[in-house]
Scaffold this motif. Sequence first.
Motif, mmCIF file in Angstrom:
data_model
loop_
_atom_site.group_PDB
_atom_site.id
_atom_site.type_symbol
_atom_site.label_atom_id
_atom_site.label_comp_id
_atom_site.label_asym_id
_atom_site.label_seq_id
_atom_site.Cartn_x
_atom_site.Cartn_y
_atom_site.Cartn_z
ATOM 1 N N ILE A 12 -40.381 -13.910 11.034
ATOM 2 C CA ILE A 12 -40.460 -13.010 11.941
ATOM 3 C C ILE A 12 -41.762 -13.365 12.782
ATOM 4 C CG2 ILE A 12 -40.760 -10.778 12.702
ATOM 5 C CD1 ILE A 12 -39.096 -9.749 10.435
ATOM 6 N N THR A 13 -41.746 -13.540 13.917
ATOM 7 C CA THR A 13 -43.107 -13.675 14.848
ATOM 8 C C THR A 13 -42.981 -13.324 16.395
ATOM 9 O OG1 THR A 13 -44.541 -16.013 15.644
ATOM 10 C CG2 THR A 13 -42.364 -15.696 15.491
ATOM 11 N N LYS A 14 -43.743 -14.175 17.103
ATOM 12 C CA LYS A 14 -43.698 -13.060 18.122
ATOM 13 C C LYS A 14 -43.991 -14.463 19.656
ATOM 14 C CE LYS A 14 -47.630 -9.965 16.655
ATOM 15 N NZ LYS A 14 -48.776 -8.978 16.965
ATOM 16 N N THR A 15 -43.428 -13.906 20.527
ATOM 17 C CA THR A 15 -43.446 -14.282 21.249
ATOM 18 C C THR A 15 -44.878 -15.181 21.412
ATOM 19 O OG1 THR A 15 -42.142 -13.164 22.752
ATOM 20 C CG2 THR A 15 -42.635 -14.501 24.012
ATOM 21 N N LYS A 17 -45.747 -17.887 20.236
ATOM 22 C CA LYS A 17 -46.264 -18.642 18.989
ATOM 23 C C LYS A 17 -45.453 -19.760 18.764
ATOM 24 C CE LYS A 17 -48.650 -16.215 17.372
ATOM 25 N NZ LYS A 17 -50.868 -15.634 16.884
ATOM 26 N N SER A 80 -43.407 -23.203 21.925
ATOM 27 C CA SER A 80 -43.268 -21.408 22.503
ATOM 28 C C SER A 80 -42.382 -21.007 22.512
ATOM 29 C CB SER A 80 -44.482 -21.788 23.813
ATOM 30 O OG SER A 80 -44.447 -20.563 23.784
ATOM 31 N N PRO A 83 -38.157 -15.079 22.615
ATOM 32 C CA PRO A 83 -37.128 -14.105 22.464
ATOM 33 C C PRO A 83 -35.464 -14.715 22.127
ATOM 34 C CG PRO A 83 -38.172 -13.001 23.323
ATOM 35 C CD PRO A 83 -38.819 -14.357 23.842
ATOM 36 N N THR A 86 -34.166 -16.293 19.343
ATOM 37 C CA THR A 86 -33.724 -15.596 17.602
ATOM 38 C C THR A 86 -32.665 -15.724 17.923
ATOM 39 O OG1 THR A 86 -34.686 -13.834 18.729
ATOM 40 C CG2 THR A 86 -33.470 -13.946 16.961
ATOM 41 N N SER A 111 -36.602 -14.261 14.117
ATOM 42 C CA SER A 111 -36.324 -13.515 14.536
ATOM 43 C C SER A 111 -37.867 -13.623 15.834
ATOM 44 C CB SER A 111 -36.325 -12.549 14.007
ATOM 45 O OG SER A 111 -35.309 -12.165 13.345
ATOM 46 N N ILE A 112 -38.087 -13.730 16.884
ATOM 47 C CA ILE A 112 -39.236 -13.861 17.871
ATOM 48 C C ILE A 112 -39.003 -12.389 18.221
ATOM 49 C CG2 ILE A 112 -39.901 -14.570 19.845
ATOM 50 C CD1 ILE A 112 -38.019 -17.421 18.713
ATOM 51 N N LEU A 113 -40.109 -11.780 18.464
ATOM 52 C CA LEU A 113 -40.406 -10.544 19.481
ATOM 53 C C LEU A 113 -41.215 -10.442 19.949
ATOM 54 C CD1 LEU A 113 -41.358 -8.621 15.530
ATOM 55 C CD2 LEU A 113 -39.171 -9.371 17.010
#
Lengths: 113, 115
Positions: A12-15, A17, A80, A83, A86, A111-113
């Motif tokens: 799980i990571t963030k937009t 990254k 980069s 979402p 995902t 999963s990209i949050l």
Amino acid sequence: DADVTQTPRNRITKTGKRIMLECSQTKGHDRMYWYRQDPGLGLRLIYYSFDVKDINKGEISDGYSVSRQAQAKFSLSLESAIPNQTALYFCATSDASFNQPQHFGDGTRLSIL
Amino acid sequence: AQKVTQAQTEISVVEKEDVTLDCVYETRDTTYYLFWYKQPPSGELVFLIRRNSFDEQNEISGRYSWNFQKSTSSFNFTITASQVVDSAVYFCALSDDGATNKLIFGTGTLLAVQP
């Protein structure tokens, strides 16, 4: 031990990254592939490689890059993440003989949050 | 263009029933291969069968059988006396490029076998 190993199994990571998914195999196959699976869409090919110096784009390569570090290793990078990337990602290998079945790793759920 | 169609999105049966999963393909090549893969709830993809375009004989493996008909461009998969362990998503795939072994997948059929 599995013949085709994917790491990590879940991420799980963030937009924005940068993410790298790794694949290694002990089957001695020359050909390696990266697919993504989305609900209702089946599996779609991102990139494939015949050897260290031979990398080819698949159906949906935009937003992805790959590296074939050795015959046994094939990595997928999202420079980069966004979402809509995902998905469940699969690495596969096959023998170079005509239309041999591909053998898949257990998948990486990203999963990209 | 190549295409694989699995029109059945979901199928639900009761244990011991027979069930057939449909697969229709499109290709302009005369030499091609068809595959079935199983994806159980744990998520991995398991290779079940490969069939080439020159071999139209039906294949049987235990409770599994496959019917290949070039006349209708179909490669259907039948499970006889289904069991709960057969619950999975099943994918049909086509490969008509011997230089790359690229697979074209259908969208999959979710089979739920109820006890």
